[in-house]
Design an enzyme around this catalytic site. Structure first.
Site, PDB file in Angstrom:
ATOM      1  N   LYS A 167      32.463  43.698  37.265  1.00  0.00           N
ATOM      2  CA  LYS A 167      31.010  43.838  37.468  1.00  0.00           C
ATOM      3  C   LYS A 167      30.520  43.036  38.687  1.00  0.00           C
ATOM      4  O   LYS A 167      29.799  43.555  39.528  1.00  0.00           O
ATOM      5  CB  LYS A 167      30.313  43.379  36.182  1.00  0.00           C
ATOM      6  CG  LYS A 167      28.863  43.778  36.077  1.00  0.00           C
ATOM      7  CD  LYS A 167      28.355  43.715  34.673  1.00  0.00           C
ATOM      8  CE  LYS A 167      28.490  42.497  33.914  1.00  0.00           C
ATOM      9  NZ  LYS A 167      29.326  41.650  33.460  1.00  0.00           N
TER      10      LYS A 167
ATOM     11  N   THR B  20      32.316  41.878  41.143  1.00  0.00           N
ATOM     12  CA  THR B  20      32.967  42.446  42.332  1.00  0.00           C
ATOM     13  C   THR B  20      32.187  43.671  42.810  1.00  0.00           C
ATOM     14  O   THR B  20      31.933  43.835  44.005  1.00  0.00           O
ATOM     15  CB  THR B  20      34.429  42.826  41.983  1.00  0.00           C
ATOM     16  OG1 THR B  20      35.068  41.669  41.426  1.00  0.00           O
ATOM     17  CG2 THR B  20      35.203  43.289  43.188  1.00  0.00           C
TER      18      THR B  20
ATOM     19  N   ARG C  36      24.680  34.939  39.083  1.00  0.00           N
ATOM     20  CA  ARG C  36      24.667  33.697  38.310  1.00  0.00           C
ATOM     21  C   ARG C  36      25.699  32.718  38.863  1.00  0.00           C
ATOM     22  O   ARG C  36      26.682  33.125  39.477  1.00  0.00           O
ATOM     23  CB  ARG C  36      25.006  33.988  36.843  1.00  0.00           C
ATOM     24  CG  ARG C  36      23.926  34.734  36.103  1.00  0.00           C
ATOM     25  CD  ARG C  36      24.331  35.025  34.673  1.00  0.00           C
ATOM     26  NE  ARG C  36      25.503  35.877  34.616  1.00  0.00           N
ATOM     27  CZ  ARG C  36      26.243  36.035  33.524  1.00  0.00           C
ATOM     28  NH1 ARG C  36      25.935  35.390  32.423  1.00  0.00           N
ATOM     29  NH2 ARG C  36      27.281  36.835  33.533  1.00  0.00           N
TER      30      ARG C  36
ATOM     31  N   LYS D  29      38.508  32.835  31.301  1.00  0.00           N
ATOM     32  CA  LYS D  29      37.838  33.925  31.995  1.00  0.00           C
ATOM     33  C   LYS D  29      38.007  33.852  33.515  1.00  0.00           C
ATOM     34  O   LYS D  29      38.040  34.838  34.215  1.00  0.00           O
ATOM     35  CB  LYS D  29      36.347  33.889  31.619  1.00  0.00           C
ATOM     36  CG  LYS D  29      35.560  35.096  32.105  1.00  0.00           C
ATOM     37  CD  LYS D  29      34.179  35.095  31.459  1.00  0.00           C
ATOM     38  CE  LYS D  29      33.329  36.237  31.979  1.00  0.00           C
ATOM     39  NZ  LYS D  29      32.709  35.989  33.255  1.00  0.00           N
TER      40      LYS D  29
ATOM     41  N   ALA E 120      25.585  35.587  28.325  1.00  0.00           N
ATOM     42  CA  ALA E 120      24.846  36.750  27.806  1.00  0.00           C
ATOM     43  C   ALA E 120      25.116  37.013  26.333  1.00  0.00           C
ATOM     44  O   ALA E 120      24.394  37.780  25.708  1.00  0.00           O
ATOM     45  CB  ALA E 120      25.177  37.989  28.626  1.00  0.00           C
TER      46      ALA E 120
ATOM     47  N   PHE F 202      28.212  40.538  30.650  1.00  0.00           N
ATOM     48  CA  PHE F 202      28.883  41.337  29.617  1.00  0.00           C
ATOM     49  C   PHE F 202      28.434  42.800  29.648  1.00  0.00           C
ATOM     50  O   PHE F 202      27.969  43.294  30.668  1.00  0.00           O
ATOM     51  CB  PHE F 202      28.720  40.704  28.233  1.00  0.00           C
ATOM     52  CG  PHE F 202      29.460  39.395  28.089  1.00  0.00           C
ATOM     53  CD1 PHE F 202      30.792  39.275  28.477  1.00  0.00           C
ATOM     54  CD2 PHE F 202      28.835  38.278  27.577  1.00  0.00           C
ATOM     55  CE1 PHE F 202      31.479  38.069  28.357  1.00  0.00           C
ATOM     56  CE2 PHE F 202      29.514  37.062  27.453  1.00  0.00           C
ATOM     57  CZ  PHE F 202      30.841  36.967  27.847  1.00  0.00           C
TER      58      PHE F 202
ATOM     59  N   PHE G  94      41.858  52.043  39.866  1.00  0.00           N
ATOM     60  CA  PHE G  94      43.128  51.312  39.921  1.00  0.00           C
ATOM     61  C   PHE G  94      44.211  52.281  40.394  1.00  0.00           C
ATOM     62  O   PHE G  94      44.104  53.493  40.164  1.00  0.00           O
ATOM     63  CB  PHE G  94      43.499  50.759  38.534  1.00  0.00           C
ATOM     64  CG  PHE G  94      42.779  49.489  38.186  1.00  0.00           C
ATOM     65  CD1 PHE G  94      43.438  48.270  38.211  1.00  0.00           C
ATOM     66  CD2 PHE G  94      41.431  49.515  37.835  1.00  0.00           C
ATOM     67  CE1 PHE G  94      42.764  47.094  37.890  1.00  0.00           C
ATOM     68  CE2 PHE G  94      40.762  48.347  37.516  1.00  0.00           C
ATOM     69  CZ  PHE G  94      41.435  47.133  37.543  1.00  0.00           C
TER      70      PHE G  94
ATOM     71  N   TRP H 109      37.125  46.270  45.612  1.00  0.00           N
ATOM     72  CA  TRP H 109      38.100  45.182  45.445  1.00  0.00           C
ATOM     73  C   TRP H 109      39.090  45.188  46.612  1.00  0.00           C
ATOM     74  O   TRP H 109      39.407  44.154  47.180  1.00  0.00           O
ATOM     75  CB  TRP H 109      38.833  45.346  44.104  1.00  0.00           C
ATOM     76  CG  TRP H 109      39.786  44.226  43.828  1.00  0.00           C
ATOM     77  CD1 TRP H 109      39.500  43.020  43.276  1.00  0.00           C
ATOM     78  CD2 TRP H 109      41.201  44.208  44.103  1.00  0.00           C
ATOM     79  NE1 TRP H 109      40.638  42.239  43.189  1.00  0.00           N
ATOM     80  CE2 TRP H 109      41.685  42.945  43.691  1.00  0.00           C
ATOM     81  CE3 TRP H 109      42.094  45.130  44.655  1.00  0.00           C
ATOM     82  CZ2 TRP H 109      43.034  42.591  43.815  1.00  0.00           C
ATOM     83  CZ3 TRP H 109      43.426  44.785  44.778  1.00  0.00           C
ATOM     84  CH2 TRP H 109      43.890  43.514  44.359  1.00  0.00           C
TER      85      TRP H 109
END
Length: 557
Positions: A72, A74, A95, A106, A274, A302, A383, A411
Site C-alpha cells: 500500500k 509503495t 504516517r 512488520k 489502524a 491495513f 509479481f 516497486w
C-alpha cells in the site's frame, strides 16, 4: 543478479537538499525548520497565511492484509511519482513508522523497491523525535496523575478505575501488566498498571486529529484518565497537565517534509495504528498537501474495512475533507491466500483459489463505491509469478462493479511504473461524487457499531457482552453517545475472527469492551483479542540490524 534490498536502493539515491524540495512545493523559507540536510519541519502557520485553495484528495487503501503482502505505501509513493511524471503538481502524506514493528516483524513504513520516501533510515528510526515527544507527553500525564493521588488525592480518584496507561514505542510484552508504586509510603501508591505502545496512546490520536495548537489543547484537556469514587470522569484538564503536555508537543505538531526517491515532496507525520486507533497521518499534514498541491495522495492503514472506514467516517468527518478518488491495492498472491492457499503455494497459476479469494477485493470495492459513494480504481501490484489469465480474471470481476483495474509496477520501476495508475486517478478525480458516511452520528452507540458491521464488514450484526452493555450505558449517561465509532479488531479478516479469510458471511461481531477517547473524540469498541502492546517475535528484525564504522546502517529491510 540478486535484487537490491530496500535500504540499498535508498542509500544509492542522490537526495536533494530539503530546501530544494521545499521550493518544489512552493514553501517559503520562513516556514522551514531544517533537521539536517534532508529533513525539515514546516510551521503550521503556513495554513493560515497561504491562499486557501484545496487540491484533489486521493486515498490509497487495500484488501484485507495477508502474509503475502500488498504494498500500500509503495503504491501511494509510486502513484505520487507517477502523477508528477505526467506533469501534475502533487504531494504525498504518509504516517511515521513505529519503532515497535521496525524491530519486530512488520518492518518499516517508507515504501519499498523504487517507490520509497527517503532518508528511509531516519524515517524508520528516531526521525525528528515526534514519537518521543508524544510518549513524553503521555508519561507526564501519568506521572501527574499518580503524583496527585500521592499528594492527597483532592479529586478523589479511584485507583481501581484509572484508565490512563504509560507508554513506550517498542514491542514489549513484559510491560503489558505491571504493579507499581511499591516500596513504602514515600514511593507512591501501589496499584496495577500497564504500558501501551506509543502509537496506541490517545495522545497519538489527538495529535493526528488536531487542527491547531488551540484545538490540540482543548482535546488534551478532555482526555479522561480515570474516574472518581463517585463515578465522575477525571480529565487531564482537571490535573492541570495540559499546558505542559502542549509544551512537549509544540514542535512535534509541525509536519515533517522529506522526499521520494524521485524528488516528489512528501509529508510524513503522525502514526496511529489502524487496528486499534484511526490509522491515518495527521490532519495538519493532509491539509498542507492539499493546500500546496493540485493532487494530494495519502493512505490509511491495513485493509479498507479498518483504515479507509476510519479515514472516511472519523477523519474526513472531523476535518471536513471530501476525497476525490480511492485506489484499492491488491495482489494476485494475496487474493490466492484469501482463497485458502498457503504462502508456499502462491507461485503457480491457480484460478480456483483466485475465484475463492477475489470476493475479498470485491467487497472492499463495493463498500467504497456503494456505501461511501466514491470513485474507485483497483491497482494490482504485479509479481513475476502472476499469469495473464489470473490478471484477466480480476479485471473481468471488477468490470462487473464498473471499476477499472490498472497494473502497477512501481516497486520495480518507481514513478514510470505508476503512470497508467496516475492517468486513471486523474480521470476519476474529474468525476463528481456524492461522498457519504457509513453511519450518522445521531444514532445510539449500538446502532452505529451495527451499521459498520452490516454495511462495511458484511456481517449479520453484533453481540454485546454484559460488561460492554454497562459501559455503553455509562457513556450514554455521560453524554458521549453522539461521537463516531473507532472499532479495534483484527486486521486479517472482515470479521472479528482472524481465521475467516475472503469475504465471510453470516457472522456476528462480539463487542467485549467500549471506552471513550474523549480527547480524540471517538468511542473505541474492542472486539476479539486486540493488543495495545505487541510483543517481539521469536527472531526479531532487530537481530539483523547493524551499523558499520562510518555510521552506515544495514539490515533495515
Amino acid at each position: 543478479m540478486g535484487y537490491l534490498t530496500d535500504i540499498e536502493i535508498a542509500q544509492q539515491c542522490e537526495m536533494k537538499p530539503i530546501t530544494e524540495i521545499a521550493k518544489t512545493a512552493n514553501i517559503d523559507d520562513k516556514y522551514i525548520e531544517q533537521y539536517g540536510r534532508y529533513k525539515a519541519k514546516v510551521d503550521y502557520a503556513l495554513l493560515n497565511e497561504t491562499e486557501k485553495k484545496e487540491g484533489k484528495l486521493i486515498l490509497v487503501t487495500a484488501i484485507t492484509p495477508t502474509p503475502a503482502g500488498e504494498g500500500k505505501t509503495t503504491t501511494t509513493i509510486g502513484l505520487a511519482d507517477g502523477l508528477r511524471r505526467i506533469g501534475k503538481n502533487v504531494m504525498v502524506a504518509l504516517r511515521e513508522p513505529s519503532l515497535g514493528p521496525v524491530f519486530g516483524v512488520k518492518g518499516g513504513a517508507a515504501g519499498g523497491g523504487y517507490a520509497q520516501v527517503v532518508p528511509m533510515e531516519d524515517i524508520n528510526l528516531h526521525f525528528t523525535g515526534d514519537f518521543h515527544a508524544i510518549g513524553a507527553a503521555n508519561n507526564l500525564l501519568a506521572a501527574m496523575l499518580d503524583n496527585h493521588i500521592h499528594q492527597g488525592n483532592a479529586l478523589g480518584i479511584d485507583t481501581r478505575r484509572i484508565t490512563w496507561k504509560r507508554c513506550v514505542d517498542m514491542n514489549d510484552r513484559q510491560l503489558r501488566n505491571v504493579v507499581d508504586g511499591l516500596g513504602g509510603k514515600v514511593n507512591g501508591v501501589p496499584r496495577e498498571d500497564g504500558f501501551d505502545i506509543t502509537v496506541a496512546s490517545e495522545i497519538m490520536a489527538v495529535f493526528c486529529l488536531a487542527t491547531s495548537i488551540t484545538d490540540l489543547k482543548e482535546r488534551l484537556a478532555r482526555i479522561i484518565v480515570g474516574y472518581s469514587y463517585d463515578g465522575k470522569p477525571v480529565t487531564a484538564g482537571d490535573l492541570k497537565a495540559v499546558g505542559a503536555m502542549t509544551a512537549l508537543l509544540k514542535d512535534a505538531i509541525k509536519p515533517n517534509l522529506v522526499q521520494t526517491l524521485e524528488g516528489t515532496p512528501a509529508f510524513v507525520h503522525g502514526g496511529p495504528f489502524a487496528n486499534i486507533a484511526h490509522g491515518c497521518n495527521s490532519v495538519i499534514a493532509t491539509r498542507m498537501v492539499m493546500r500546496l498541491g493540485d493532487y494530494a495522495v495519502t493512505e490509511a492503514g491495513f485493509g479498507a474495512d479498518l483504515g479507509a472506514e476510519k479515514f472516511l467516517d472519523i477523519k474526513c468527518r472531523y476535518a471536513g475533507l471530501k476525497p476525490s478518488a480511492v485506489v484499492m491495492v491488491a495482489t494476485v498472491r494475496a487474493l490466492k491466500m484469501h482463497g485458502g492457499l498457503a504462502k508456499t503455494e502462491l507461485g503457480s497459476e491457480n484460478i480456483e483459489a483466485l475465484e475463492k479469494g477475489v470476493p475479498n477485493l470485491l467487497r472492499h470495492v463495493s463498500n467504497i463505491t456503494n456505501v461511501y459513494k466514491l470513485p474507485c480504481v483497483v491497482a494490482v501490484n504485479r509479481f513475476p509469478t502472476d499469469t495473464d489469465k489470473e490478471i484477466e480474471f480480476i479485471i473481468d470481476k471488477c468490470k462487473d462493479l464498473g471499476v477499472n483495474v490498472v497494473l502497477s509496477n512501481v516497486w520495480a520501476e518507481g514513478g514510470k511504473g505508476g503512470e497508467d495508475l496516475a492517468k486513471e486517478v486523474v480521470a476519476l478525480c474529474e468525476k463528481e461524487n456524492d461522498f457519504s458516511f457509513s453511519y450518522e452520528l445521531d444514532g445510539s452507540i449500538e446502532d452505529k457499531i451495527e451499521a459498520i458491521v452490516k454495511r462495511v464488514y458484511g456481517g449479520n450484526g453484533i453481540s454485546v457482552l454484559p460488561a460492554a452493555k454497562k459501559q455503553i450505558e455509562t457513556l450514554r449517561e455521560l453524554g458521549f453517545d453522539k461521537l463516531p465509532i473507532c472499532v479495534a479488531k483484527t486486521q486479517y479478516s472482515f470479521s472479528d475472527d482472524p481465521t475467516k479469510l475472503g469475504a465471510p458471511e453470516n457472522f456476528t461481531v462480539t463487542i467485549k469492551n467500549v471506552k471513550v477517547s474523549a480527547g480524540a473524540g471517538f468511542i473505541v469498541v474492542l472486539t476479539g483479542d486486540i493488543m495495545t502492546m505487541p510483543g517481539l517475535p521469536k527472531v526479531p528484525a532487530a537481530e539483523k540490524i547493524d551499523v558499520d564504522e562510518n555510521g552506515v546502517i544495514s539490515g533495515l529491510f
